[in-house]
Write an enzyme that holds these catalytic residues in place. Structure first.
Site, mmCIF file in Angstrom:
data_model
loop_
_atom_site.group_PDB
_atom_site.id
_atom_site.type_symbol
_atom_site.label_atom_id
_atom_site.label_comp_id
_atom_site.label_asym_id
_atom_site.label_seq_id
_atom_site.Cartn_x
_atom_site.Cartn_y
_atom_site.Cartn_z
ATOM 1 N N GLU A 114 -0.832 73.414 -50.371
ATOM 2 C CA GLU A 114 -1.617 74.333 -50.801
ATOM 3 C C GLU A 114 -3.156 74.210 -50.357
ATOM 4 O OE1 GLU A 114 0.438 76.370 -54.797
ATOM 5 O OE2 GLU A 114 -0.042 73.810 -54.805
ATOM 6 N N GLU A 135 8.085 72.776 -56.132
ATOM 7 C CA GLU A 135 7.970 73.272 -57.409
ATOM 8 C C GLU A 135 9.226 73.549 -58.032
ATOM 9 O OE1 GLU A 135 3.686 73.061 -55.761
ATOM 10 O OE2 GLU A 135 5.549 73.971 -54.957
#
Length: 261
Positions: A114, A135
């Site tokens: 990210e 995730e």
């Protein structure tokens, strides 16, 4: 105990390194330090490019230190404030007007993807990189802007494939889908990132910032809005010392030397 946040400047290129071997998890303090130092770096005209990497050659980052989330939320006051800080820091990298380069090697997972997604250039090692947003395997979703930025970089289909399947890709696949701009041997990766940073730092600073202001975020703009941004970029760079140097160098058939003033 090692300092998990290392910073240095070489030849107008600032380097931010995660230093928490072997997995280089990003602690709460890493983002705190970034938030504190980035405004100074972005305001320093002598720093004209940034590299985000990690110490060693094992892993860029396996993501955030999950054990510190409760502590981080407590310090921030709420989950919303905790994650807002991360969005704020990544927004500074993306929108600060200074080119940012990220290196992919070893694990580049969760926040380790990210943060690079907020950079303007990403370079991967040709061997050993494992890039992804895992995730889903934790019963959760990306929380640092991954699900917002990844589809803008690689397209919706590739993004959904990676996120919903928690799929990890290597450097060569990342190159094919446009996630990275270059793939180089691992032992050359950091030197290549520094060389690219120095190349960008040698470009006319105001013109580079103007282009970034025009291109970054174009996905949410209409064509007319982007053209208006370009008009502002032209006005901001017209008649500057660098534009005069560029024109003189062209007429004199020599390489321009920018950022002299």
């Amino acid at each position: 105990m090692n300092d998990p946040y290392l910073f240095s400047v070489t030849n107008h290129v600032a380097t931010f390194s995660v230093n928490d071997a072997p997995f280089n998890l990003m602690p709460v303090s890493y983002i705190d330090r970034l938030e504190e130092q980035l405004p100074e770096v972005l305001a320093d005209n002598a720093i004209r490019a940034m590299v985000f990497t990690a110490e060693g050659l094992a892993n860029f980052s396996a993501g955030m230190n999950l054990r510190q989330i409760p502590e981080g939320i407590k310090r921030a006051g709420s989950p919303e404030a905790f994650f807002a800080q991360r969005h704020r820091v990544l927004g500074m990298i993306e929108n600060g007007g200074t080119p940012a380069i990220a290196t992919f090697f070893g694990y580049c997972l969760g926040a380790g993807l990210e943060l690079p997604l907020a950079c303007h250039f990403r370079i991967a090692a040709s061997e050993g990189a494992k890039i992804g947003l895992p995730e889903m395997d934790l019963g959760s979703v990306p929380a640092w802007g991954g699900s917002a930025r990844l589809p803008r970089v690689v397209g919706r289909s590739h993004a959904l494939d990676m996120i919903l399947r928690a799929r990890k890709i290597d450097g060569n696949e990342a190159l094919k889908m446009g996630l990275v701009t270059e793939v180089v041997p691992l032992e050359q990766l950091k030197a290549r990132a520094q060389a690219l940073g120095e190349e960008l730092a040698a470009q006319p600073r105001l013109a580079v910032k103007a282009v970034l202001d025009t291109v970054v975020g174009f996905e949410t703009k209409t064509l007319d809005e982007s053209i208006d941004d370009e008009k502002r970029a032209v006005a901001a760079t017209l008649g500057t010392p660098d534009s005069q140097e560029g024109m003189a160098a062209f007429l004199e058939k020599r390489k321009p030397v920018f950022n002299q003033s």
